[in-house]
Design a protein around this motif. Structure first.
Motif, PDB file in Angstrom:
ATOM      1  N   ILE A 125       0.852  -1.190   0.000  1.00 51.23           N
ATOM      2  CA  ILE A 125       0.000   0.000   0.000  1.00 51.23           C
ATOM      3  C   ILE A 125       0.891   1.245   0.000  1.00 51.23           C
ATOM      4  N   VAL A 126       0.244   2.416  -0.133  1.00 56.50           N
ATOM      5  CA  VAL A 126       0.960   3.697  -0.083  1.00 56.50           C
ATOM      6  C   VAL A 126       0.643   4.340   1.272  1.00 56.50           C
ATOM      7  N   PRO A 127       1.529   4.216   2.273  1.00 56.77           N
ATOM      8  CA  PRO A 127       1.230   4.656   3.644  1.00 56.77           C
ATOM      9  C   PRO A 127       0.779   6.105   3.764  1.00 56.77           C
ATOM     10  N   GLU A 128       1.450   7.018   3.032  1.00 56.78           N
ATOM     11  CA  GLU A 128       1.138   8.439   3.186  1.00 56.78           C
ATOM     12  C   GLU A 128      -0.253   8.823   2.673  1.00 56.78           C
ATOM     13  N   LYS A 129      -0.874   7.978   1.877  1.00 60.66           N
ATOM     14  CA  LYS A 129      -2.209   8.275   1.363  1.00 60.66           C
ATOM     15  C   LYS A 129      -3.318   7.612   2.177  1.00 60.66           C
ATOM     16  N   CYS A 130      -2.945   6.694   3.067  1.00 61.37           N
ATOM     17  CA  CYS A 130      -3.949   5.973   3.858  1.00 61.37           C
ATOM     18  C   CYS A 130      -4.502   6.873   4.959  1.00 61.37           C
ATOM     19  N   LYS A 131      -5.732   6.609   5.363  1.00 59.82           N
ATOM     20  CA  LYS A 131      -6.347   7.452   6.392  1.00 59.82           C
ATOM     21  C   LYS A 131      -7.412   6.679   7.172  1.00 59.82           C
ATOM     22  N   VAL A 140     -13.869   3.898   9.433  1.00 53.92           N
ATOM     23  CA  VAL A 140     -13.535   3.503   8.059  1.00 53.92           C
ATOM     24  C   VAL A 140     -12.044   3.748   7.826  1.00 53.92           C
ATOM     25  N   VAL A 141     -11.347   2.673   7.511  1.00 51.54           N
ATOM     26  CA  VAL A 141      -9.910   2.748   7.225  1.00 51.54           C
ATOM     27  C   VAL A 141      -9.723   2.606   5.710  1.00 51.54           C
ATOM     28  N   THR A 142      -9.115   3.577   5.095  1.00 55.92           N
ATOM     29  CA  THR A 142      -8.895   3.546   3.653  1.00 55.92           C
ATOM     30  C   THR A 142      -7.420   3.294   3.360  1.00 55.92           C
ATOM     31  N   LEU A 143      -7.143   2.214   2.643  1.00 55.63           N
ATOM     32  CA  LEU A 143      -5.783   1.857   2.244  1.00 55.63           C
ATOM     33  C   LEU A 143      -5.648   2.046   0.732  1.00 55.63           C
ATOM     34  N   TRP A 144      -4.661   2.796   0.310  1.00 57.27           N
ATOM     35  CA  TRP A 144      -4.437   3.015  -1.123  1.00 57.27           C
ATOM     36  C   TRP A 144      -3.452   1.980  -1.644  1.00 57.27           C
ATOM     37  N   LYS A 145      -3.845   1.302  -2.700  1.00 61.10           N
ATOM     38  CA  LYS A 145      -3.003   0.256  -3.283  1.00 61.10           C
ATOM     39  C   LYS A 145      -1.790   0.870  -3.983  1.00 61.10           C
ATOM     40  N   ALA A 146      -0.639   0.226  -3.814  1.00 61.47           N
ATOM     41  CA  ALA A 146       0.566   0.693  -4.502  1.00 61.47           C
ATOM     42  C   ALA A 146       0.456   0.454  -6.004  1.00 61.47           C
TER      43      ALA A 146
END
Length: 214
Positions: A125-131, A140-146
């Motif tokens: 994932i892209v840590p800096e974009k997750c929230k 709600v946890v949003t994880l952005w895929k690398a």
């Protein structure tokens, strides 16, 4: 100058002050007496005790209730994890996003601390974009895929049916490992077929026996 010498000097100055007649001389002597008295007071004052260095208060050990049950969905770019927990405050959420892991802590939720962690994700994932967004009845946890694409699972899983590619091993070892895994996962018919193939492979009938697995 030692305290004893200061005392002697002070005595002489006081004697001279008693003998002085002119106002200017008396004023000079009075000033010098005050200076010597200040030095003597400083020389005889007890040394202050060294203050013990203030130690940082020990951080209390927190206990967490593990949240092992949650739901999730995805699109081509991101994963959304839904943690159904009421009473969470946004400022009391501690997050740790890394390329292959997620660790989220919810502090002081109705007197308890909760933790939701995935030690090894299926993909990066892209840590800096997750929230994390706190809502009244859920988080709600949003994880952005690398990299864009579909995930078969949140958790990383070893491919049990992937044969070994170690070049230093016997070329047949990868097939044997595959047969072992298939034996463990298969039904009774599959186990009998594999057992026969296993036995035949030791007597030079590997090719004919393996055809029964097709």
């Amino acid at each position: 100058m030692s305290a004893e010498e200061l005392r002697l000097e002070l005595d002489e100055l006081r004697q001279l002050e008693g003998l002085a007649k002119r106002p200017r001389i008396q004023s000079l002597l009075a000033n010098e007496i005050r200076n010597v008295e200040a030095k003597l007071a400083k020389a005889t004052a007890p040394a202050p005790e060294p203050q013990a260095a203030a130690s940082a208060p020990a951080r209390p050990v927190l206990n967490y209730v593990t949240l092992g049950s949650f739901s999730w969905d995805q699109d081509n770019e991101k994963i959304r994890i839904y943690v159904f927990l009421e009473g969470v405050e946004q400022e009391k959420v501690e997050t740790s996003f890394k390329p292959m892991s997620v660790d989220i802590k919810f502090h002081d939720v109705k007197g308890k601390n909760y933790r939701c962690a995935i030690p090894k994700l299926n993909k990066e994932i892209v840590p800096e974009k997750c929230k994390v967004v706190v809502k009244p009845t859920k988080v709600v946890v949003t994880l952005w895929k690398a990299s864009k694409g579909n995930w078969l699972d949140l958790y990383f899983k070893e491919d049990k049916f992937k044969p070994s590619m170690d070049k230093e091993k016997d070329p047949m070892s990868g097939i044997m490992d595959l047969m072992k895994n298939m034996y463990e996962e298969g039904d009774e018919d599959m186990k009998r077929t594999i057992a026969k193939a296993w036995s035949d492979s030791r007597s030079g009938k590997t090719t004919d026996s393996l055809s029964g697995l097709r």
